[in-house]
Motif scaffolding. Structure first.
Motif, PDB file in Angstrom:
ATOM      1  N   ASN A   1       0.757  -1.345   0.041  1.00 51.38           N
ATOM      2  CA  ASN A   1       0.001   0.039  -0.382  1.00 51.38           C
ATOM      3  C   ASN A   1       0.747   1.254   0.077  1.00 51.38           C
ATOM      4  O   ASN A   1       0.016   2.063   0.625  1.00 51.38           O
ATOM      5  CB  ASN A   1      -0.710  -0.171   1.204  1.00 51.38           C
ATOM      6  N   ILE A   2       2.280   1.100  -0.463  1.00 53.86           N
ATOM      7  CA  ILE A   2       2.764   2.070  -0.941  1.00 53.86           C
ATOM      8  C   ILE A   2       2.220   3.841  -1.494  1.00 53.86           C
ATOM      9  O   ILE A   2       2.459   4.916  -1.156  1.00 53.86           O
ATOM     10  CB  ILE A   2       3.874   2.186  -1.544  1.00 53.86           C
ATOM     11  N   SER A   3       1.033   3.078  -2.355  1.00 53.64           N
ATOM     12  CA  SER A   3       0.740   4.165  -2.951  1.00 53.64           C
ATOM     13  C   SER A   3      -1.303   3.145  -4.036  1.00 53.64           C
ATOM     14  O   SER A   3      -0.670   3.002  -4.651  1.00 53.64           O
ATOM     15  CB  SER A   3       1.419   4.487  -4.465  1.00 53.64           C
ATOM     16  N   PRO A   4      -1.241   3.259  -3.149  1.00 49.50           N
ATOM     17  CA  PRO A   4      -2.549   2.575  -3.020  1.00 49.50           C
ATOM     18  C   PRO A   4      -3.568   3.222  -3.787  1.00 49.50           C
ATOM     19  O   PRO A   4      -4.519   2.637  -4.771  1.00 49.50           O
ATOM     20  CB  PRO A   4      -3.513   2.768  -2.219  1.00 49.50           C
ATOM     21  N   PHE A   5      -2.969   4.488  -4.781  1.00 47.47           N
ATOM     22  CA  PHE A   5      -4.090   4.921  -5.940  1.00 47.47           C
ATOM     23  C   PHE A   5      -3.816   4.703  -7.152  1.00 47.47           C
ATOM     24  O   PHE A   5      -4.209   5.435  -8.426  1.00 47.47           O
ATOM     25  CB  PHE A   5      -4.992   6.089  -5.452  1.00 47.47           C
ATOM     26  N   LEU A   6      -2.311   3.984  -6.822  1.00 41.63           N
ATOM     27  CA  LEU A   6      -1.632   4.313  -8.654  1.00 41.63           C
ATOM     28  C   LEU A   6      -2.062   2.951  -9.060  1.00 41.63           C
ATOM     29  O   LEU A   6      -1.633   1.505  -8.371  1.00 41.63           O
ATOM     30  CB  LEU A   6      -0.270   4.358  -8.316  1.00 41.63           C
TER      31      LEU A   6
ATOM     32  N   GLN B   1      -4.268  -1.931  -1.924  1.00 39.54           N
ATOM     33  CA  GLN B   1      -5.595  -1.235  -1.987  1.00 39.54           C
ATOM     34  C   GLN B   1      -6.112  -1.420  -0.624  1.00 39.54           C
ATOM     35  O   GLN B   1      -7.685  -1.311  -0.617  1.00 39.54           O
ATOM     36  CB  GLN B   1      -5.747  -0.952  -3.003  1.00 39.54           C
TER      37      GLN B   1
ATOM     38  N   PRO C   1      -2.286  -2.736  -9.497  1.00 41.41           N
ATOM     39  CA  PRO C   1      -1.277  -1.478  -8.199  1.00 41.41           C
ATOM     40  C   PRO C   1      -0.138  -1.579  -8.661  1.00 41.41           C
ATOM     41  O   PRO C   1       0.306  -2.917  -8.539  1.00 41.41           O
ATOM     42  CB  PRO C   1      -2.726  -1.780  -6.975  1.00 41.41           C
ATOM     43  N   VAL C   2       0.393  -0.338  -7.781  1.00 44.22           N
ATOM     44  CA  VAL C   2       1.711  -0.222  -8.169  1.00 44.22           C
ATOM     45  C   VAL C   2       1.801  -0.503  -6.554  1.00 44.22           C
ATOM     46  O   VAL C   2       1.642  -0.162  -6.054  1.00 44.22           O
ATOM     47  CB  VAL C   2       2.213   1.151  -8.567  1.00 44.22           C
ATOM     48  N   THR C   3       3.013  -1.366  -6.417  1.00 41.45           N
ATOM     49  CA  THR C   3       3.357  -1.905  -5.069  1.00 41.45           C
ATOM     50  C   THR C   3       4.636  -1.916  -5.046  1.00 41.45           C
ATOM     51  O   THR C   3       5.402  -2.230  -5.638  1.00 41.45           O
ATOM     52  CB  THR C   3       2.331  -2.857  -3.957  1.00 41.45           C
TER      53      THR C   3
END
Ligand SMILES: O=C(O)CCCC[C@@H]1SC[C@@H]2NC(=O)N[C@@H]21
Length: 191
Positions: free
Chosen positions: A24-29, A75, A35-37
């Motif tokens: 969840n480093i970038s939950p909206f990417l 996310q 998702p990017v993780t």
């Protein structure tokens, strides 16, 4: 040398927590449906630092926590329905990634070991994850129009430069760590 049960439980919990953070480093990417993780990095570090068996156990604890309802997947998702999520194959793959990296680095701590471990990690992650995603989006999940096997791999192609970098950085971290703390992976057989 065998790790004590208490130490193993603590380390499994620690790496399961790190996976949740990495997820969840970038939950909206999100690119395509993915998702990017930074989960791949922590799965590689788990295998390299805890060894194949404990690393795989840590990833299994992570998966079990998520399925039990903790919001530890990307996310902030979790719960039994995650089994049907198109990205669940990636979560499954982290067990194989940690095991494979651990196995390789228990035997070879040289450029050959780091390269083989890194390639194996990426191949397992992408093959298990992308095929699961394709099956999920073809049979039970809602796929965008025009979705195909090629489109699924096209999404992953966007991730490849990022994941190559993440894998390389993880291997450098492991190499430095082994140098500083040679006892780091207790299953390492020094030759
Ligand atoms: O639902 C999950 O928790 C799994 C998400 C998986 C994301 C994958 S892992 C490999 C690739 N690199 C990324 O940054 N994201 C995808």
């Amino acid at each position: 040398m065998k790790m004590s049960k208490t130490k193993e439980i603590v380390l499994c919990g620690l790496f399961a927590a790190l996976m949740a953070v990495g997820a969840n480093i970038s939950p909206f990417l999100v690119i395509g449906g993915v998702p990017v993780t930074l989960q791949l990095m922590f799965a590689i570090l788990a295998g390299g630092m805890l060894g194949s068996r404990t690393g795989a156990k840590a990833m299994t604890v992570y998966l079990a926590l998520g399925l039990a309802g903790a919001p530890v997947f990307a996310q902030f998702k979790g719960g039994p329905s995650s089994l049907l999520s198109p990205t669940f194959g990636f979560v499954l793959s982290f067990i194989a990634v940690a095991f494979a990296v651990g196995m390789v680095l228990e035997r070879k701590r040289n450029i050959f070991g780091y390269t083989t471990g890194g390639i194996l990690a990426l191949v397992l992650n992408y093959i298990i994850g992308t095929n699961f995603m394709y099956v999920a989006l073809s049979f039970w999940a809602e796929a965008p129009s025009g979705f195909s096997y090629t489109v699924a791999w096209g999404w992953m192609a966007v991730y490849l430069p990022l994941d190559l970098g993440v894998t390389a950085v993880s291997m450098v971290i492991l190499q430095r760590l082994y140098k500083a703390v040679p006892s780091v992976n207790p299953q390492y057989v020094s030759k």
